[in-house]
Design a protein around this motif. Sequence first.
Motif, PDB file in Angstrom:
ATOM      1  N   MET A 276       0.847  -1.186   0.000  1.00 53.65           N
ATOM      2  CA  MET A 276       0.000   0.000   0.000  1.00 53.65           C
ATOM      3  C   MET A 276       0.885   1.241   0.000  1.00 53.65           C
ATOM      4  O   MET A 276       1.837   1.315   0.754  1.00 53.65           O
ATOM      5  N   ARG A 277       0.525   2.171  -0.853  1.00 57.45           N
ATOM      6  CA  ARG A 277       1.354   3.370  -0.943  1.00 57.45           C
ATOM      7  C   ARG A 277       0.822   4.476  -0.039  1.00 57.45           C
ATOM      8  O   ARG A 277      -0.390   4.687   0.059  1.00 57.45           O
ATOM      9  N   LEU A 278       1.747   5.152   0.600  1.00 60.75           N
ATOM     10  CA  LEU A 278       1.403   6.329   1.386  1.00 60.75           C
ATOM     11  C   LEU A 278       1.206   7.476   0.405  1.00 60.75           C
ATOM     12  O   LEU A 278       2.122   7.838  -0.335  1.00 60.75           O
ATOM     13  N   ILE A 279       0.003   8.029   0.375  1.00 62.15           N
ATOM     14  CA  ILE A 279      -0.310   9.123  -0.541  1.00 62.15           C
ATOM     15  C   ILE A 279       0.159  10.442   0.042  1.00 62.15           C
ATOM     16  O   ILE A 279       0.758  11.262  -0.640  1.00 62.15           O
ATOM     17  N   LYS A 280      -0.119  10.647   1.334  1.00 63.24           N
ATOM     18  CA  LYS A 280       0.241  11.923   1.957  1.00 63.24           C
ATOM     19  C   LYS A 280       0.116  11.824   3.469  1.00 63.24           C
ATOM     20  O   LYS A 280      -0.696  11.061   3.984  1.00 63.24           O
ATOM     21  N   LYS A 281       0.919  12.618   4.147  1.00 60.68           N
ATOM     22  CA  LYS A 281       0.769  12.825   5.587  1.00 60.68           C
ATOM     23  C   LYS A 281       0.195  14.221   5.764  1.00 60.68           C
ATOM     24  O   LYS A 281       0.755  15.198   5.274  1.00 60.68           O
ATOM     25  N   LEU A 282      -0.952  14.286   6.423  1.00 57.76           N
ATOM     26  CA  LEU A 282      -1.634  15.559   6.642  1.00 57.76           C
ATOM     27  C   LEU A 282      -1.617  15.920   8.119  1.00 57.76           C
ATOM     28  O   LEU A 282      -1.861  15.065   8.970  1.00 57.76           O
TER      29      LEU A 282
ATOM     30  N   ILE B  44      -3.728   7.616   3.585  1.00 61.27           N
ATOM     31  CA  ILE B  44      -3.332   8.920   4.123  1.00 61.27           C
ATOM     32  C   ILE B  44      -3.161   8.781   5.622  1.00 61.27           C
ATOM     33  O   ILE B  44      -3.999   8.171   6.296  1.00 61.27           O
ATOM     34  N   GLU B  45      -2.092   9.330   6.133  1.00 66.27           N
ATOM     35  CA  GLU B  45      -1.919   9.456   7.582  1.00 66.27           C
ATOM     36  C   GLU B  45      -2.288  10.881   7.943  1.00 66.27           C
ATOM     37  O   GLU B  45      -1.875  11.832   7.281  1.00 66.27           O
ATOM     38  N   GLU B  46      -3.075  11.002   8.999  1.00 62.57           N
ATOM     39  CA  GLU B  46      -3.604  12.312   9.359  1.00 62.57           C
ATOM     40  C   GLU B  46      -3.503  12.519  10.863  1.00 62.57           C
ATOM     41  O   GLU B  46      -3.817  11.633  11.650  1.00 62.57           O
ATOM     42  N   LEU B  47      -3.063  13.703  11.238  1.00 60.72           N
ATOM     43  CA  LEU B  47      -3.044  14.104  12.642  1.00 60.72           C
ATOM     44  C   LEU B  47      -3.983  15.286  12.767  1.00 60.72           C
ATOM     45  O   LEU B  47      -3.848  16.286  12.053  1.00 60.72           O
ATOM     46  N   ARG B  48      -4.979  15.154  13.660  1.00 57.23           N
ATOM     47  CA  ARG B  48      -5.966  16.214  13.792  1.00 57.23           C
ATOM     48  C   ARG B  48      -6.451  16.314  15.236  1.00 57.23           C
ATOM     49  O   ARG B  48      -6.271  15.386  16.021  1.00 57.23           O
ATOM     50  N   PRO B  49      -7.081  17.431  15.589  1.00 55.51           N
ATOM     51  CA  PRO B  49      -7.592  17.574  16.961  1.00 55.51           C
ATOM     52  C   PRO B  49      -8.639  16.512  17.277  1.00 55.51           C
ATOM     53  O   PRO B  49      -9.380  16.071  16.400  1.00 55.51           O
ATOM     54  N   HIS B  50      -8.665  16.098  18.525  1.00 55.38           N
ATOM     55  CA  HIS B  50      -9.679  15.143  18.993  1.00 55.38           C
ATOM     56  C   HIS B  50      -9.831  15.362  20.493  1.00 55.38           C
ATOM     57  O   HIS B  50      -9.054  14.839  21.285  1.00 55.38           O
TER      58      HIS B  50
ATOM     59  N   THR C 231      -5.279   6.676  10.109  1.00 59.14           N
ATOM     60  CA  THR C 231      -4.800   6.159   8.834  1.00 59.14           C
ATOM     61  C   THR C 231      -6.023   5.754   8.036  1.00 59.14           C
ATOM     62  O   THR C 231      -6.758   4.865   8.436  1.00 59.14           O
ATOM     63  N   SER C 232      -6.252   6.448   6.910  1.00 58.06           N
ATOM     64  CA  SER C 232      -7.408   6.181   6.047  1.00 58.06           C
ATOM     65  C   SER C 232      -6.936   5.459   4.794  1.00 58.06           C
ATOM     66  O   SER C 232      -6.151   6.006   4.014  1.00 58.06           O
ATOM     67  N   HIS C 233      -7.428   4.227   4.614  1.00 55.82           N
ATOM     68  CA  HIS C 233      -7.095   3.400   3.463  1.00 55.82           C
ATOM     69  C   HIS C 233      -8.217   3.527   2.438  1.00 55.82           C
ATOM     70  O   HIS C 233      -9.382   3.315   2.764  1.00 55.82           O
ATOM     71  N   PHE C 234      -7.854   3.860   1.193  1.00 60.41           N
ATOM     72  CA  PHE C 234      -8.822   4.073   0.120  1.00 60.41           C
ATOM     73  C   PHE C 234      -8.754   2.923  -0.871  1.00 60.41           C
ATOM     74  O   PHE C 234      -7.657   2.531  -1.300  1.00 60.41           O
ATOM     75  N   PHE C 235      -9.934   2.401  -1.249  1.00 60.84           N
ATOM     76  CA  PHE C 235     -10.034   1.255  -2.149  1.00 60.84           C
ATOM     77  C   PHE C 235     -11.036   1.550  -3.257  1.00 60.84           C
ATOM     78  O   PHE C 235     -12.135   2.054  -2.988  1.00 60.84           O
ATOM     79  N   PHE C 236     -10.675   1.203  -4.497  1.00 56.47           N
ATOM     80  CA  PHE C 236     -11.647   1.227  -5.591  1.00 56.47           C
ATOM     81  C   PHE C 236     -12.585   0.040  -5.413  1.00 56.47           C
ATOM     82  O   PHE C 236     -12.130  -1.079  -5.142  1.00 56.47           O
ATOM     83  N   CYS C 237     -13.883   0.288  -5.571  1.00 59.27           N
ATOM     84  CA  CYS C 237     -14.892  -0.757  -5.382  1.00 59.27           C
ATOM     85  C   CYS C 237     -15.933  -0.687  -6.497  1.00 59.27           C
ATOM     86  O   CYS C 237     -16.184   0.382  -7.049  1.00 59.27           O
ATOM     87  N   ASP C 238     -16.534  -1.825  -6.774  1.00 56.70           N
ATOM     88  CA  ASP C 238     -17.720  -1.910  -7.621  1.00 56.70           C
ATOM     89  C   ASP C 238     -18.867  -2.366  -6.728  1.00 56.70           C
ATOM     90  O   ASP C 238     -18.644  -3.093  -5.745  1.00 56.70           O
TER      91      ASP C 238
END
Length: 175
Positions: free
Chosen positions: A1-7, A85-91, A102-109
């Motif tokens: 799996m490729r890392l697209i971006k760290k936000l 995408i790896e993301e750091l945000r307030p919580h 960490t949000s993993h994105f998949f193409f689906c039908d």
Amino acid sequence: MRLIKKLVHPDVKAVTGAILTRRAARGIVMRDTSILLLFTERYNDFSFPGGGVAEEEDLIDGLRRELEEETGASNVRVQRNFGYIEELRPHRRSGFELMHMTSHFFFCDIDPELRATRMEAYETANGMRPLWVELHEAIAHNRGVMKRLEATMGLSIQRETFMLEELVNDLENAV
């Protein structure tokens, strides 16, 4: 799996305090130039269907479950991984200051007909509903919300808009 971006969300000023770690799986479901997204009235934004996956749950199983619940999709067929995408945000809930997601994105039908959704109570209260929308219209809408700095703007709009734009770039490069 490729890392697209760290936000890092603009509201994160320092990495201090307790950090909640969360995994998510999100679906990319296309029909020509339209994409199946969730529109949330509370935040006035478009987002990818999907969500949190329990620690012991398989990402693909979690993705299928989320797509069925949030969009009414049936016969979800995961085609390929697009990346994450790896993301750091307030919580600021449950004793945590930040969330590392960490949000993993998949193409689906999916099958053509959407069934009734099975939203969680907070999703229904937020006015979340699945919609087929033209990809560029979704980007323009979210960009407008961010430009206006709407008071109701949610924390995930930057991630979602970035991924919509990344998807357009990927599709254009594939042609």
